[in-house]
Design an enzyme around this catalytic site. Structure first.
Site, PDB file in Angstrom:
ATOM      1  N   ASP A  11       0.832  -1.149   0.007  1.00  0.00           N
ATOM      2  CA  ASP A  11       0.062   0.146   0.008  1.00  0.00           C
ATOM      3  C   ASP A  11       0.811   1.193  -0.063  1.00  0.00           C
ATOM      4  O   ASP A  11       1.914   1.358   0.755  1.00  0.00           O
ATOM      5  CB  ASP A  11      -0.934   0.124   1.246  1.00  0.00           C
ATOM      6  N   ASN A  12       0.284   2.209  -0.721  1.00  0.00           N
ATOM      7  CA  ASN A  12       1.384   3.511  -0.804  1.00  0.00           C
ATOM      8  C   ASN A  12       0.550   4.619   0.485  1.00  0.00           C
ATOM      9  O   ASN A  12       1.246   5.677   0.692  1.00  0.00           O
ATOM     10  CB  ASN A  12       1.257   4.261  -2.052  1.00  0.00           C
ATOM     11  N   ASP A  38       4.293   2.076  -4.149  1.00  0.00           N
ATOM     12  CA  ASP A  38       3.289   2.721  -5.078  1.00  0.00           C
ATOM     13  C   ASP A  38       3.198   1.985  -6.332  1.00  0.00           C
ATOM     14  O   ASP A  38       4.183   1.589  -7.207  1.00  0.00           O
ATOM     15  CB  ASP A  38       3.468   4.204  -5.375  1.00  0.00           C
ATOM     16  N   LEU A  39       1.907   1.387  -6.602  1.00  0.00           N
ATOM     17  CA  LEU A  39       1.802   0.611  -7.879  1.00  0.00           C
ATOM     18  C   LEU A  39       2.111   1.096  -9.158  1.00  0.00           C
ATOM     19  O   LEU A  39       2.411   0.415 -10.266  1.00  0.00           O
ATOM     20  CB  LEU A  39       0.487  -0.018  -8.001  1.00  0.00           C
ATOM     21  N   LYS A  64     -10.812   5.944  -5.499  1.00  0.00           N
ATOM     22  CA  LYS A  64     -12.260   5.559  -5.535  1.00  0.00           C
ATOM     23  C   LYS A  64     -13.484   6.265  -5.450  1.00  0.00           C
ATOM     24  O   LYS A  64     -14.546   5.975  -5.289  1.00  0.00           O
ATOM     25  CB  LYS A  64     -12.455   4.556  -4.625  1.00  0.00           C
ATOM     26  N   SER A 102     -16.382  -2.634  -9.954  1.00  0.00           N
ATOM     27  CA  SER A 102     -17.426  -1.625  -9.281  1.00  0.00           C
ATOM     28  C   SER A 102     -18.788  -1.603 -10.102  1.00  0.00           C
ATOM     29  O   SER A 102     -18.793  -1.979 -11.415  1.00  0.00           O
ATOM     30  CB  SER A 102     -16.941  -0.260  -9.415  1.00  0.00           C
ATOM     31  N   TYR A 127     -13.667   7.577 -12.943  1.00  0.00           N
ATOM     32  CA  TYR A 127     -13.551   6.353 -12.034  1.00  0.00           C
ATOM     33  C   TYR A 127     -14.244   5.173 -12.649  1.00  0.00           C
ATOM     34  O   TYR A 127     -13.512   4.175 -12.778  1.00  0.00           O
ATOM     35  CB  TYR A 127     -14.045   6.775 -10.576  1.00  0.00           C
ATOM     36  N   LYS A 131     -12.447   1.494 -14.113  1.00  0.00           N
ATOM     37  CA  LYS A 131     -12.845   0.170 -13.682  1.00  0.00           C
ATOM     38  C   LYS A 131     -13.242  -0.784 -14.923  1.00  0.00           C
ATOM     39  O   LYS A 131     -13.097  -1.874 -14.983  1.00  0.00           O
ATOM     40  CB  LYS A 131     -13.841   0.196 -12.763  1.00  0.00           C
ATOM     41  N   PHE A 155     -21.135  -2.888  -5.224  1.00  0.00           N
ATOM     42  CA  PHE A 155     -21.840  -1.679  -5.100  1.00  0.00           C
ATOM     43  C   PHE A 155     -21.303  -0.908  -3.896  1.00  0.00           C
ATOM     44  O   PHE A 155     -20.512  -0.110  -4.038  1.00  0.00           O
ATOM     45  CB  PHE A 155     -23.506  -2.392  -4.808  1.00  0.00           C
ATOM     46  N   LEU A 177     -20.331   6.219   0.151  1.00  0.00           N
ATOM     47  CA  LEU A 177     -21.576   6.416   1.064  1.00  0.00           C
ATOM     48  C   LEU A 177     -21.397   6.011   2.354  1.00  0.00           C
ATOM     49  O   LEU A 177     -22.003   6.661   3.302  1.00  0.00           O
ATOM     50  CB  LEU A 177     -22.787   5.813   0.180  1.00  0.00           C
TER      51      LEU A 177
HETATM   52  N1  LIG Z   1     -15.680   1.539  -1.236  1.00  0.00           N
HETATM   53  C1  LIG Z   1     -16.716   1.027  -2.010  1.00  0.00           C
HETATM   54  O1  LIG Z   1     -17.974   1.629  -1.848  1.00  0.00           O
HETATM   55  C2  LIG Z   1     -16.335   0.677  -3.227  1.00  0.00           C
HETATM   56  C3  LIG Z   1     -17.291   0.346  -4.409  1.00  0.00           C
HETATM   57  C4  LIG Z   1     -16.907  -0.492  -5.432  1.00  0.00           C
HETATM   58  C5  LIG Z   1     -15.601  -0.522  -5.738  1.00  0.00           C
HETATM   59  N2  LIG Z   1     -14.582  -0.436  -4.778  1.00  0.00           N
HETATM   60  C6  LIG Z   1     -13.403  -0.579  -5.087  1.00  0.00           C
HETATM   61  O2  LIG Z   1     -12.699  -1.371  -4.015  1.00  0.00           O
HETATM   62  C7  LIG Z   1     -11.247  -1.313  -3.872  1.00  0.00           C
HETATM   63  C8  LIG Z   1     -11.049  -0.815  -2.478  1.00  0.00           C
HETATM   64  O3  LIG Z   1     -12.079  -0.041  -1.993  1.00  0.00           O
HETATM   65  P1  LIG Z   1     -11.818   0.552  -0.466  1.00  0.00           P
HETATM   66  O4  LIG Z   1     -13.142   1.297  -0.234  1.00  0.00           O
HETATM   67  O5  LIG Z   1     -11.288  -0.519   0.373  1.00  0.00           O
HETATM   68  O6  LIG Z   1     -10.675   1.770  -0.666  1.00  0.00           O
HETATM   69  P2  LIG Z   1      -9.646   2.367   0.363  1.00  0.00           P
HETATM   70  O7  LIG Z   1      -9.201   3.709  -0.402  1.00  0.00           O
HETATM   71  O8  LIG Z   1     -10.116   2.478   1.644  1.00  0.00           O
HETATM   72  O9  LIG Z   1      -8.502   1.079  -0.080  1.00  0.00           O
HETATM   73  C9  LIG Z   1      -7.631   1.349  -1.178  1.00  0.00           C
HETATM   74  C10 LIG Z   1      -6.128   1.366  -0.735  1.00  0.00           C
HETATM   75  O10 LIG Z   1      -5.336   1.137  -1.831  1.00  0.00           O
HETATM   76  C11 LIG Z   1      -4.342   2.310  -1.487  1.00  0.00           C
HETATM   77  N3  LIG Z   1      -3.891   2.762  -2.686  1.00  0.00           N
HETATM   78  C12 LIG Z   1      -4.304   3.297  -3.630  1.00  0.00           C
HETATM   79  N4  LIG Z   1      -3.662   3.755  -4.711  1.00  0.00           N
HETATM   80  C13 LIG Z   1      -2.368   3.088  -4.667  1.00  0.00           C
HETATM   81  C14 LIG Z   1      -1.486   2.878  -5.433  1.00  0.00           C
HETATM   82  N5  LIG Z   1      -1.338   3.562  -6.691  1.00  0.00           N
HETATM   83  N6  LIG Z   1      -0.433   2.092  -4.842  1.00  0.00           N
HETATM   84  C15 LIG Z   1      -0.393   1.390  -3.612  1.00  0.00           C
HETATM   85  N7  LIG Z   1      -1.512   1.500  -2.916  1.00  0.00           N
HETATM   86  C16 LIG Z   1      -2.487   2.249  -3.504  1.00  0.00           C
HETATM   87  C17 LIG Z   1      -4.750   3.380  -0.543  1.00  0.00           C
HETATM   88  O11 LIG Z   1      -3.781   3.898   0.303  1.00  0.00           O
HETATM   89  C18 LIG Z   1      -5.893   2.426   0.260  1.00  0.00           C
HETATM   90  O12 LIG Z   1      -5.118   1.765   1.417  1.00  0.00           O
HETATM   91  C19 LIG Z   1     -10.991  -0.113  -4.691  1.00  0.00           C
HETATM   92  O13 LIG Z   1     -10.506  -0.522  -5.787  1.00  0.00           O
HETATM   93  C20 LIG Z   1     -12.430   0.669  -5.108  1.00  0.00           C
HETATM   94  O14 LIG Z   1     -12.235   1.302  -6.513  1.00  0.00           O
HETATM   95  C21 LIG Z   1     -15.027   0.163  -3.476  1.00  0.00           C
END
Ligand SMILES: NC(=O)c1ccc[n+]([C@@H]2O[C@H](COP(=O)([O-])OP(=O)(O)OC[C@H]3O[C@@H](n4cnc5c(N)ncnc54)[C@H](O)[C@@H]3O)[C@@H](O)[C@H]2O)c1
Length: 212
Positions: A11-12, A38-39, A64, A102, A127, A131, A155, A177
């Site tokens: 994680d970054n 960082d990816l 996200k 998503s 966004y 996806k 969702f 949300l």
């Molecule tokens: N939470 C939602 O409602 C929701 C809905 C649909 C899809 N998603 C998808 O699910 C996944 C997880 O969502 P979440 O709510 O846990 O998000 P989150 O932001 O809590 O977790 C994502 C993590 O990725 C890390 N990150 C982001 N970019 C990075 C990079 N380039 N390199 C390394 N680390 C990186 C962030 O620091 C964070 O810890 C995401 O891909 C999001 O798009 C989430």
């Protein structure tokens, strides 16, 4: 970890912090290996994968927030598309791959409730487009290169460990949300704004996926 799997977290920390690692250790009594990376940094990933390969990879890392993606679309394409592309280049070293997609890939659906046979539609935001692009890459990666992969179209997911030590804890104002809702309920945010005039929840997610 409780089932004996060895976990490495990458994680970054752009939307998380170190406390989650301490909480994981408290829950499991084991230390999760953590690599701050960082990816989008291909060289750092190459160094990381020089010595490692995995039975499976769950890819959560992405920006996200739909609204934020309308303000800075290129940051979203860079982070989500480039980050995933960099990762997938490590092929077999990733093992079976789960992609966090998503519901945004359904765009404005023709019919509700949405099920997995619903056609994908043009996304309503950068966004969502990241996806859709991620799913397209994943399909070609799996089919043409012969890897095992699945895309899960979340969702409004929410979750926490029963201890309350880990759960939804975004940095700053939540872009989704459910953390916004729980922070409002906890008194951290003053109010939750509901947009529009039509408050039906006809997509049925809450009943079908969570209450059932
Ligand atoms: N939470 C939602 O409602 C929701 C809905 C649909 C899809 N998603 C998808 O699910 C996944 C997880 O969502 P979440 O709510 O846990 O998000 P989150 O932001 O809590 O977790 C994502 C993590 O990725 C890390 N990150 C982001 N970019 C990075 C990079 N380039 N390199 C390394 N680390 C990186 C962030 O620091 C964070 O810890 C995401 O891909 C999001 O798009 C989430």
């Amino acid at each position: 970890m409780n089932h004996g799997h060895e976990i490495v977290i990458i994680d970054n920390l752009s939307n998380s912090d170190w406390h989650a690692l301490d909480a994981i250790q408290e829950i499991t009594q084991k230390k999760a290996a953590f690599v701050a990376l960082d990816l989008t940094d291909k060289q750092a990933l190459t160094d990381f994968f020089k010595t490692r390969s995995f039975g499976g990879t769950i890819h959560f890392a992405a920006f996200k927030a739909v609204g934020e993606s309308m303000k800075c679309p290129m940051a979203y394409y860079r982070n989500n598309v480039l980050g995933m592309m960099n990762l997938l280049e490590f092929g077999d070293q990733l093992g079976s791959f789960i992609f966090s997609s998503s519901c945004t890939v359904y765009g404005l659906p023709d019919a509700l409730p949405i099920d997995e046979t619903a056609p994908l539609k043009p996304s309503e935001s950068p966004y969502g487009e990241t996806k859709r692009m991620g799913e397209a890459m994943l399909k070609d990666w799996a089919v043409l290169e012969g890897h095992r992969a699945i895309a899960l179209r979340y969702f409004n997911p929410v979750g926490a460990h029963p201890s309350g030590l880990i759960g939804e804890k975004p940095v700053g104002v939540p872009g989704n949300l459910l953390p916004y809702l729980t922070q409002t309920a906890a008194g951290i945010r003053e109010s939750l704004r509901v947009f529009g005039q039509d408050y039906d929840t006809r997509d049925g997610t809450c009943i079908r996926d969570y209450i059932d």
